[in-house]
Design a protein around this motif. Sequence first.
Motif, PDB file in Angstrom:
ATOM      1  N   GLY A 336       0.866  -1.507  -0.209  1.00 14.93           N
ATOM      2  CA  GLY A 336      -0.098   0.044  -0.520  1.00 14.93           C
ATOM      3  C   GLY A 336       0.501   0.938  -0.441  1.00 14.93           C
ATOM      4  N   THR A 337       2.189   1.040  -0.301  1.00 17.78           N
ATOM      5  CA  THR A 337       2.820   2.525   0.123  1.00 17.78           C
ATOM      6  C   THR A 337       2.660   2.990  -1.092  1.00 17.78           C
ATOM      7  OG1 THR A 337       4.733   1.082   1.050  1.00 17.78           O
ATOM      8  CG2 THR A 337       5.567   3.164   0.505  1.00 17.78           C
ATOM      9  N   THR A 338       2.603   4.561  -1.025  1.00 21.39           N
ATOM     10  CA  THR A 338       1.583   5.126  -2.284  1.00 21.39           C
ATOM     11  C   THR A 338       3.137   5.826  -2.937  1.00 21.39           C
ATOM     12  OG1 THR A 338       1.824   7.426  -0.696  1.00 21.39           O
ATOM     13  CG2 THR A 338      -0.318   5.823  -1.062  1.00 21.39           C
ATOM     14  N   ASP A 339       3.754   6.634  -4.295  1.00 16.13           N
ATOM     15  CA  ASP A 339       4.023   7.376  -4.170  1.00 16.13           C
ATOM     16  C   ASP A 339       4.371   8.439  -3.510  1.00 16.13           C
ATOM     17  OD1 ASP A 339       5.080   5.887  -7.203  1.00 16.13           O
ATOM     18  OD2 ASP A 339       3.235   7.116  -7.748  1.00 16.13           O
ATOM     19  N   ARG A 340       3.698   8.941  -3.080  1.00 16.62           N
ATOM     20  CA  ARG A 340       4.073  10.433  -1.841  1.00 16.62           C
ATOM     21  C   ARG A 340       5.013  10.121  -0.718  1.00 16.62           C
ATOM     22  NH1 ARG A 340      -0.988  11.654  -4.682  1.00 16.62           N
ATOM     23  NH2 ARG A 340      -2.477   9.973  -2.733  1.00 16.62           N
ATOM     24  N   ARG A 342       6.750   6.939  -0.504  1.00 16.56           N
ATOM     25  CA  ARG A 342       8.102   7.047  -1.067  1.00 16.56           C
ATOM     26  C   ARG A 342       9.295   8.309  -1.629  1.00 16.56           C
ATOM     27  NH1 ARG A 342       8.132   2.621  -5.958  1.00 16.56           N
ATOM     28  NH2 ARG A 342      10.895   3.312  -6.199  1.00 16.56           N
ATOM     29  N   CYS A 343       8.268   9.071  -2.360  1.00 14.60           N
ATOM     30  CA  CYS A 343       8.839  11.081  -2.324  1.00 14.60           C
ATOM     31  C   CYS A 343       9.815  11.256  -0.647  1.00 14.60           C
ATOM     32  CB  CYS A 343       8.059  11.341  -3.109  1.00 14.60           C
ATOM     33  SG  CYS A 343       7.747  11.424  -4.655  1.00 14.60           S
ATOM     34  N   VAL A 344       8.948  11.166   0.159  1.00 16.28           N
ATOM     35  CA  VAL A 344       8.933  11.992   1.773  1.00 16.28           C
ATOM     36  C   VAL A 344      10.323  10.866   2.195  1.00 16.28           C
ATOM     37  CG1 VAL A 344       8.427  12.007   3.446  1.00 16.28           C
ATOM     38  CG2 VAL A 344       6.981  12.720   1.873  1.00 16.28           C
ATOM     39  N   ALA A 345       9.748   9.442   2.207  1.00 15.64           N
ATOM     40  CA  ALA A 345      10.772   9.016   2.848  1.00 15.64           C
ATOM     41  C   ALA A 345      12.827   8.516   2.186  1.00 15.64           C
ATOM     42  CB  ALA A 345      10.588   6.841   3.109  1.00 15.64           C
ATOM     43  N   ASN A 385       8.542  10.471  -7.795  1.00 14.29           N
ATOM     44  CA  ASN A 385       8.828  11.847  -7.643  1.00 14.29           C
ATOM     45  C   ASN A 385       8.281  12.147  -9.607  1.00 14.29           C
ATOM     46  OD1 ASN A 385       8.796  14.639  -6.804  1.00 14.29           O
ATOM     47  ND2 ASN A 385      10.130  14.692  -8.203  1.00 14.29           N
ATOM     48  N   ASN A 386       9.406  11.333 -10.386  1.00 14.88           N
ATOM     49  CA  ASN A 386       8.813  11.900 -11.409  1.00 14.88           C
ATOM     50  C   ASN A 386       7.845  11.088 -12.032  1.00 14.88           C
ATOM     51  OD1 ASN A 386      11.326  12.736 -11.568  1.00 14.88           O
ATOM     52  ND2 ASN A 386      12.670  10.870 -12.601  1.00 14.88           N
ATOM     53  N   THR A 387       7.095  10.258 -11.196  1.00 16.43           N
ATOM     54  CA  THR A 387       5.610   9.612 -11.927  1.00 16.43           C
ATOM     55  C   THR A 387       4.301  10.496 -11.197  1.00 16.43           C
ATOM     56  OG1 THR A 387       6.025   7.193 -11.689  1.00 16.43           O
ATOM     57  CG2 THR A 387       4.370   8.081 -11.123  1.00 16.43           C
ATOM     58  N   LEU A 388       4.900  11.175 -10.126  1.00 15.32           N
ATOM     59  CA  LEU A 388       3.377  11.657  -9.582  1.00 15.32           C
ATOM     60  C   LEU A 388       3.336  13.152 -11.237  1.00 15.32           C
ATOM     61  CD1 LEU A 388       4.457  12.057  -6.038  1.00 15.32           C
ATOM     62  CD2 LEU A 388       2.340  11.461  -7.273  1.00 15.32           C
ATOM     63  N   ILE A 389       4.590  13.262 -11.177  1.00 19.86           N
ATOM     64  CA  ILE A 389       4.698  14.749 -12.360  1.00 19.86           C
ATOM     65  C   ILE A 389       3.962  14.588 -12.616  1.00 19.86           C
ATOM     66  CG2 ILE A 389       6.279  16.466 -13.466  1.00 19.86           C
ATOM     67  CD1 ILE A 389       8.271  16.428 -10.932  1.00 19.86           C
ATOM     68  N   MET A 390       4.556  13.630 -14.092  1.00 21.66           N
ATOM     69  CA  MET A 390       3.873  12.957 -16.227  1.00 21.66           C
ATOM     70  C   MET A 390       2.431  12.261 -15.218  1.00 21.66           C
ATOM     71  SD  MET A 390       6.098  13.234 -17.293  1.00 21.66           S
ATOM     72  CE  MET A 390       5.404  12.505 -18.423  1.00 21.66           C
ATOM     73  N   ARG A 391       1.912  11.686 -14.000  1.00 24.32           N
ATOM     74  CA  ARG A 391       0.531  11.923 -14.031  1.00 24.32           C
ATOM     75  C   ARG A 391      -0.236  13.108 -14.247  1.00 24.32           C
ATOM     76  NH1 ARG A 391       0.675   6.536  -9.767  1.00 24.32           N
ATOM     77  NH2 ARG A 391       0.748   5.201 -11.346  1.00 24.32           N
ATOM     78  N   ALA A 392       0.308  14.399 -13.873  1.00 32.07           N
ATOM     79  CA  ALA A 392      -0.410  15.503 -13.548  1.00 32.07           C
ATOM     80  C   ALA A 392      -0.597  16.007 -14.749  1.00 32.07           C
ATOM     81  CB  ALA A 392      -0.091  16.541 -12.526  1.00 32.07           C
ATOM     82  N   PHE A 393      -0.497  14.775 -15.749  1.00 38.58           N
ATOM     83  CA  PHE A 393      -0.393  15.958 -17.642  1.00 38.58           C
ATOM     84  C   PHE A 393      -1.221  15.297 -18.208  1.00 38.58           C
ATOM     85  CE2 PHE A 393       3.247  18.037 -15.013  1.00 38.58           C
ATOM     86  CZ  PHE A 393       3.242  19.671 -15.902  1.00 38.58           C
ATOM     87  N   TRP A 457       7.510  16.983   1.258  1.00 39.89           N
ATOM     88  CA  TRP A 457       6.678  17.145   2.013  1.00 39.89           C
ATOM     89  C   TRP A 457       5.867  17.849   1.524  1.00 39.89           C
ATOM     90  CZ3 TRP A 457       4.882  14.218   6.083  1.00 39.89           C
ATOM     91  CH2 TRP A 457       4.595  14.674   6.922  1.00 39.89           C
ATOM     92  N   ARG A 458       5.952  19.101   1.419  1.00 36.05           N
ATOM     93  CA  ARG A 458       5.005  20.356   1.237  1.00 36.05           C
ATOM     94  C   ARG A 458       4.339  19.519  -0.382  1.00 36.05           C
ATOM     95  NH1 ARG A 458       4.763  24.583  -2.287  1.00 36.05           N
ATOM     96  NH2 ARG A 458       2.939  25.993  -1.282  1.00 36.05           N
ATOM     97  N   GLY A 459       4.109  19.276  -1.238  1.00 33.87           N
ATOM     98  CA  GLY A 459       3.855  18.741  -2.046  1.00 33.87           C
ATOM     99  C   GLY A 459       2.736  17.823  -1.520  1.00 33.87           C
ATOM    100  N   SER A 460       3.206  16.337  -0.589  1.00 32.81           N
ATOM    101  CA  SER A 460       2.715  15.710  -0.434  1.00 32.81           C
ATOM    102  C   SER A 460       1.456  16.337   0.021  1.00 32.81           C
ATOM    103  CB  SER A 460       3.217  14.767   0.393  1.00 32.81           C
ATOM    104  OG  SER A 460       3.222  14.877   1.475  1.00 32.81           O
TER     105      SER A 460
END
Length: 475
Positions: A336-340, A342-345, A385-393, A457-460
Amino acid sequence: MLVRERARPDAVRERPGAWRLAVATVCFGAFMGQLDASVVTLTYPSLRARFDAPLAGVEWVSLSYLLVLVAALVPVGRLADAMGRKLFYLYGFVLFTAASAACGLAPSLGALVAFRAVQAIGAAMLQANSVALVATSAPPARTRAALGVQAAAQALGLALGPTVGAALVATAGWRWVFGVNVPIGVVALVAGHYLLPRTRTRTPVAGFDGWGLLWLSAATTALLLGVSAASGLPLPGWAAGLLFVLAAAAAGAFAIRQRRAGAPLLDPALLRVRGVPSGLAAALCGYLVLFGPLVLAPEVLARAGYSELLTGLVVSALPAGFALAATGADRVLPSGTTDRSRCVAGAAVAVAALAAMVAVPPAAVWTALLLALLGTGLGLFTPANNTLIMRAFPAASSGMAGGLVNMARGLGTALGVALVTLALHLGASGGTGAAGAERHGVPVLLAAAVAGLLAAWRGSRRRGRGSSAAGSPRR
């Protein structure tokens, strides 16, 4: 025929795992680009001796490449969205490979710097399309895994670079450091011709923002020249201050131009998508922390008396840790670990590794262990982090999004090289040895890692307050 994308053979296109072949082909470019990036830093001592140049001059073998890369990534990504990502990717291989051969034959440091700038144009054609090709080739449920494989190919190039570079410099000479790209490029060009899919969704280009490109190039060039002047580049003392003023003025002019242009180089609307600015800031910091040690560690270990080959092996621990984390994290972390998360960790692990490095003497064993831990943190952080950015578009803008990601990476890499060189210069001016070089360089990287952690952290938190504005188009 030369300006049209060729379809894959039916036997390739109809395979159930055809997307894996496309991802594997993109990995050639990812491997090649990062091998080149990590190899070049090992040539600095040989280039200084061959051309009788200071470190602040030799670093422009890297910085000229990075400056052109940063300036070209976004416009190339936009043109590729309109004209075909496969087409640009293949021509990128042609230009990058030819320029690599020219670098190996360069008669002077100035010529080498110029050929590296040409090489960067080919690299921009590869990098602006690599993330987009992976994201559009892989099924949505496999996007993160596919980007992790691409990140692992980058890390493998980084991992082999220090060892291969040290061996080549010690035996065949620095020219072969650039020549090693040629056979890889030829194989990749043939594979891409047959295995990459054509572009299905295109976005027409309404215009080209030449003034925006000019102001962006002026801002980044002036900034890095200013840092180089402060690092020992033979320029008058007042020149560094003037360059920083020019960089700030050009950056302001670029921001104004992007708000007023009919077809801006960097659409401000894309930067208003929830979580994207913080994600790009985190990416910049992450790549600064990833590439800074490739300049710092060889210098520190050389001052401590270690051989070139041992130095290459120690530096390889950083990208090796990156590769293991990028490819193996899914097998170790809870399902269940999310991309967000993983970024922070990952950013937190990177901060811990650099904080420990401040207190540890520059011994090979400790340096290798902490570089491996740093690479592990960055390997957790970067693909997520790259996945989160790409999914935003939306998919139609994936080339532009990939250009933004790679622009952040290029800026981070350039700042990593420039700021670490500045720190080493300050340490050298104080007459310090290996411990002093490490004492001046590591805090720069630690500050960048802390900034990346705060951005992640701010992005999450921002994403956690609601669904992203651009998340829906991808679904």
